[in-house]
Design a protein around this motif. Structure first.
Motif, PDB file in Angstrom:
ATOM      1  N   LEU A 235       0.869  -1.172   0.000  1.00  0.00           N
ATOM      2  CA  LEU A 235       0.000   0.000   0.000  1.00  0.00           C
ATOM      3  C   LEU A 235       0.908   1.224   0.000  1.00  0.00           C
ATOM      4  O   LEU A 235       1.736   1.385   0.901  1.00  0.00           O
TER       5      LEU A 235
ATOM      6  N   LEU B  35      -5.932   1.000   5.253  1.00  0.00           N
ATOM      7  CA  LEU B  35      -6.152   2.412   4.938  1.00  0.00           C
ATOM      8  C   LEU B  35      -7.165   3.030   5.894  1.00  0.00           C
ATOM      9  O   LEU B  35      -6.963   4.153   6.397  1.00  0.00           O
TER      10      LEU B  35
ATOM     11  N   LEU C 231      -5.449   0.157  -4.174  1.00  0.00           N
ATOM     12  CA  LEU C 231      -5.764  -0.811  -3.125  1.00  0.00           C
ATOM     13  C   LEU C 231      -5.655  -2.252  -3.618  1.00  0.00           C
ATOM     14  O   LEU C 231      -5.977  -3.188  -2.882  1.00  0.00           O
TER      15      LEU C 231
ATOM     16  N   ASN D   6      -5.860  -4.375   2.196  1.00  0.00           N
ATOM     17  CA  ASN D   6      -5.354  -3.009   2.038  1.00  0.00           C
ATOM     18  C   ASN D   6      -6.392  -1.969   2.432  1.00  0.00           C
ATOM     19  O   ASN D   6      -6.066  -0.932   3.016  1.00  0.00           O
TER      20      ASN D   6
ATOM     21  N   LYS E  87      -4.259   9.433   1.487  1.00  0.00           N
ATOM     22  CA  LYS E  87      -4.859   8.800   0.309  1.00  0.00           C
ATOM     23  C   LYS E  87      -3.949   7.669  -0.165  1.00  0.00           C
ATOM     24  O   LYS E  87      -2.719   7.769  -0.096  1.00  0.00           O
ATOM     25  N   ALA E  88      -4.572   6.600  -0.656  1.00  0.00           N
ATOM     26  CA  ALA E  88      -3.824   5.463  -1.200  1.00  0.00           C
ATOM     27  C   ALA E  88      -3.751   5.590  -2.712  1.00  0.00           C
ATOM     28  O   ALA E  88      -4.736   5.971  -3.364  1.00  0.00           O
ATOM     29  N   ARG E  89      -2.590   5.278  -3.275  1.00  0.00           N
ATOM     30  CA  ARG E  89      -2.458   5.320  -4.730  1.00  0.00           C
ATOM     31  C   ARG E  89      -3.279   4.214  -5.390  1.00  0.00           C
ATOM     32  O   ARG E  89      -3.782   4.375  -6.503  1.00  0.00           O
TER      33      ARG E  89
ATOM     34  N   LEU F   1       1.050   5.233   0.205  1.00  0.00           N
ATOM     35  CA  LEU F   1       0.207   6.324   0.674  1.00  0.00           C
ATOM     36  C   LEU F   1       0.820   7.679   0.339  1.00  0.00           C
ATOM     37  O   LEU F   1       2.033   7.871   0.443  1.00  0.00           O
TER      38      LEU F   1
END
Length: 362
Positions: free
Chosen positions: A177, A262, A280, A258, A276-278, A179
């Motif tokens: 993950l 998050l 998942l 994931n 923010k996650a790029r 971020l």
């Protein structure tokens, strides 16, 4: 077609690996290595299909009523790093080592799996179908890799993903993950008082990522791991920036998805940072340690362990085992190499494990 001996298949697999090394195949630029893999299947009278730079084939006696085993490895590479002293595209054999870009990651695994698939191609009365996919864009987690082929395949029941594991059984793999974290503050002139500086605020957030312990620890993969790997803020010496940006690498064990990770991070950092996650989709992977294919490997003296590195397992929905010749720490290094005897052992062990799993005599 006459059944080739394991020795002959091994010699031909090593020759194929030398051709692959000599042919640049950076992620999304694998057209020419795809042609080499096509040539192997053609020479062995094995029908295949291709989409983009992915190539796949089924065993001759495919039966849609049977479960399906996937064999997969990739033929793309990273770009050579600046530490190379040898030509990365020259397949040099010296002191029992085959040097060249992609030799260890994952060319040795790929040609060994192709040889094993070819060995079983014409077998009759198998309890499983076998499909092999030589995939593209693994190194870049690109959109036209193994993930794009799955829609063309039947339901997969289990998989062997070829990555360098020294032919030990990686029965679990951590997910990834990435971020993007934004810590806000009050912008202003550096000469004036300011008790809300974004960079100073970021210190507490960085410390949280360093010190936070997730509740669940995996039996195989151990604890979660988070690392702040990037920081960016400010462009002028006399201007306090409005925000400080962090990049965080999170290695996810098989106790969490994931999305769950998050959610936990966003809740813990609420009011302190925007997280923010790029993506998942690169989840952790595992296979039951009592799965027949794992037990087959254990019977042959293979050990089980959990892998911290990511592979195409992350896009699979079935139980999967990571297994292959070569050593993971050699991947992406200068003057990358694989031992010739590692390929020989890899092919022998792939065939031996599959023979036990498929109830076949070698």
């Amino acid at each position: 077609m006459a059944i080739k001996t394991i020795q002959t298949l091994t010699q031909e697999a090593i020759a194929l690996l030398k051709q692959l090394i000599a042919t640049p195949s950076f992620s999304s630029e694998e057209e020419k290595t795809a042609l080499l893999i096509e040539a192997w299947f053609t020479a062995n009278n094995i029908p295949f299909k291709r989409e983009n730079n992915n190539i796949w084939a089924f065993n001759k006696n495919y039966n849609e009523a049977l479960p399906t085993l996937l064999l997969n490895s990739h033929h793309d590479t990273v770009k050579p790093n600046q530490g190379y002293t040898l030509n990365p595209f020259e397949p040099l054999v010296k002191d029992g080592k085959l040097f060249g870009l992609g030799s260890n990651d994952a060319g040795g695994c790929l040609v060994s799996l192709i040889a094993a698939f070819t060995h079983f191609y014409e077998a009759e009365n198998l309890p499983y179908n076998i499909v092999i996919v030589a995939s593209a864009e693994e190194e870049s987690s690109g959109p036209n890799g193994l993930n794009s082929v799955l829609k063309h395949l039947p339901n997969l029941d289990c998989a062997i993903v070829g990555e360098p594991t020294e032919m030990q059984l990686a029965i679990a793999e951590k997910g990834l993950l990435v971020l993007d974290v934004v810590v806000e503050g009050t912008p202003g002139h550096a000469a004036h008082p300011n008790d809300n500086v974004s960079i100073y605020n970021a210190l507490n957030v960085i410390e949280w990522f360093r010190d936070y312990i997730f509740e669940k620890t995996s039996e195989v993969l151990g604890p979660m791991k988070m690392t702040v790997t990037g920081i960016s803020a400010g462009k002028q010496h006399n201007v306090v920036p409005a925000e400080c940006q962090l990049m965080v690498d999170v290695r996810v064990n098989d106790c969490y998805t994931n999305a769950e990770v998050l959610e936990i991070i966003q809740k813990e950092l609420a009011g302190k940072a925007l997280v923010k996650a790029r993506s998942l989709h690169l989840n952790s992977s595992s296979i039951d340690k009592n799965h027949p294919i794992v037990l087959a490997g254990i019977e042959l003296g293979r050990a089980t362990y959990g892998s911290p590195t990511l592979s195409d397992q992350s896009v699979l929905y079935c139980q999967s085992l990571k297994l292959g010749p070569g050593s993971s720490p050699r991947s992406h290094t200068a003057d990358e190499f694989i031992y010739i005897n590692e390929i020989e052992e890899g092919i022998r062990l792939y065939i031996a494990i599959l023979s036990k799993f498929l109830n076949q005599n070698i």
